[in-house]
Design an enzyme around this catalytic site. Structure first.
Site, PDB file in Angstrom:
ATOM      1  N   THR A   1       0.818  -1.215   0.000  1.00  0.00           N
ATOM      2  CA  THR A   1       0.000   0.000   0.000  1.00  0.00           C
ATOM      3  C   THR A   1       0.848   1.261   0.000  1.00  0.00           C
ATOM      4  OG1 THR A   1      -1.840  -1.103   1.137  1.00  0.00           O
ATOM      5  CG2 THR A   1      -1.732   1.295   1.315  1.00  0.00           C
TER       6      THR A   1
ATOM      7  N   SER B   1       1.129  -7.429  -0.834  1.00  0.00           N
ATOM      8  CA  SER B   1       1.754  -8.389   0.087  1.00  0.00           C
ATOM      9  C   SER B   1       0.991  -9.698   0.192  1.00  0.00           C
ATOM     10  CB  SER B   1       1.931  -7.779   1.480  1.00  0.00           C
ATOM     11  OG  SER B   1       0.715  -7.669   2.162  1.00  0.00           O
TER      12      SER B   1
ATOM     13  N   THR C   1       1.132  -4.419   4.395  1.00  0.00           N
ATOM     14  CA  THR C   1       0.881  -4.750   5.800  1.00  0.00           C
ATOM     15  C   THR C   1       0.253  -6.129   6.011  1.00  0.00           C
ATOM     16  OG1 THR C   1      -1.290  -3.657   5.741  1.00  0.00           O
ATOM     17  CG2 THR C   1       0.601  -2.322   6.423  1.00  0.00           C
ATOM     18  N   ASP C   2      -0.471  -6.651   5.022  1.00  0.00           N
ATOM     19  CA  ASP C   2      -1.261  -7.853   5.272  1.00  0.00           C
ATOM     20  C   ASP C   2      -0.422  -9.063   5.662  1.00  0.00           C
ATOM     21  OD1 ASP C   2      -3.616  -6.534   4.869  1.00  0.00           O
ATOM     22  OD2 ASP C   2      -3.945  -7.263   2.833  1.00  0.00           O
TER      23      ASP C   2
END
Length: 331
Positions: free
Chosen positions: A15, A56, A87-88
């Site tokens: 992101t 990710s 972030t995932d």
């Protein structure tokens, strides 16, 4: 400027580097970060390398290996390394890198954002500043920096899907925090250091993470064995409670007898599993099940994947899970 720390930024997408596209946000190369990097260059000597450009959710063990190899190859040329990442799955990557880079002698700091840098309200600039400050601080280890906090990579868990406080350090102190005094290091939160830096990227993808639910049919353990899985991490209830009486104990015993390493953690985010407390837990220990103790599910799964990739036997894996390699378990 003489005396500035030399930092490498490895970008992987996510992101933080995304821009709106026809089907939603799409990760781009580091050019979208240039405005923020130009500001950071007032404080650090920065080199940038676009290693990959992925959401990710598409980062797999093969990408973990590529990141680890590049970190190891470059580490002697830099004071620290920052990795921008979605972030995932960042907690999985951070844990995997912890095991793949034992004894790493440079700070390696993962970061990302919940809003793209292109958004005027993005949390990305703040996260980058924290990550670069930690990378320049001179404390070796694999870390994750987010929301003005720095935590061990093997203790980080994503706890919010959209909030800026996306990650928490589970069962471990923060390694550092940003305050009006700058980046404040907590020595008790730093990883234990031992041995020479090594690169050990071999890893097995044949590990399954299973969350127990009431009434779960234990036949699933036999099915996983038939599918070729060599390791199973079970998120059990509470201290390690499992609905495995009668047939359940038998199928788990069969899985262990077939050479499958079975690790039990807890579904509870905080505190530790402890199979010594209840009768069912003690029965599981008698079968050869391994305690995950207070490890996160991400850390337990990647540790098991790494152990199997190193060719360890069941006994060696059981012994490995008793050892605190880099702060992933409370000694």
């Amino acid at each position: 400027m003489e005396g500035r720390k030399h930092i490498l930024l490895l970008t992987t997408g996510g992101t933080i580097a995304s821009l709106p596209g026809g089907d939603g946000l799409e990760p781009h190369r580091s050019d979208v970060m240039e405005r923020q990097l130009s500001q950071l260059r007032s404080y650090f000597d920065i080199e940038v390398e676009d290693l990959m450009c992925l959401d990710s959710s598409n980062i797999r063990p093969v990408e973990w290996q590529a990141i680890a190899r590049r970190v190891y190859e470059c580490r002697l040329d830099f004071d620290g390394i920052v990795i921008s990442h979605g972030t995932d799955t960042m907690a999985y990557t951070a844990s995997a890198l912890t095991y793949m880079l034992p004894g790493i002698d440079r700070p390696v700091v993962l970061t990302g954002s919940q809003l793209p840098l292109a958004d005027v309200l993005s949390d990305g600039p703040d996260n980058l500043r924290t990550a670069f400050a930690m990378a320049a601080a001179g404390h070796p280890g694999v870390y994750l920096a987010f929301d003005r906090k720095v935590m061990l990579g093997c203790r980080a868990v994503k706890v919010r899907a959209s909030g800026f406080s996306a990650f928490e350090s589970v069962n471990a102190r923060y390694a550092a925090r940003v305050s009006n005094q700058g980046l404040v290091i907590n020595p008790e939160g730093l990883p234990p250091m031992s041995g020479w830096p090594m690169l050990k990227t071999e890893i097995s993808a044949n590990v399954f993470l299973l969350k127990l639910t009431p009434g779960l049919d234990p036949v699933i353990f036999g099915m996983l064995a038939e599918m070729g899985y060599k390791g199973i991490v079970i998120e059990a209830f509470g201290l390690g409670g499992m609905n495995v009486l009668n047939q359940g104990l038998e199928v788990i015993q069969n899985a262990v007898n077939q050479g499958i390493s079975v690790v039990v953690t807890t579904q509870c985010l905080y505190d530790s599993s402890d199979l010594q407390v209840y009768q069912v837990g003690k029965k599981l220990l008698d079968l050869g099940v391994i305690q995950g103790r207070d490890m996160t599910s991400e850390a337990a799964m990647t540790k098991l994947m790494w152990a199997l990739g190193q060719g360890m036997s069941q006994k060696e894996i059981e012994e490995l899970f008793r050892r605190n390699l880099a702060g992933e378990i409370t000694a």
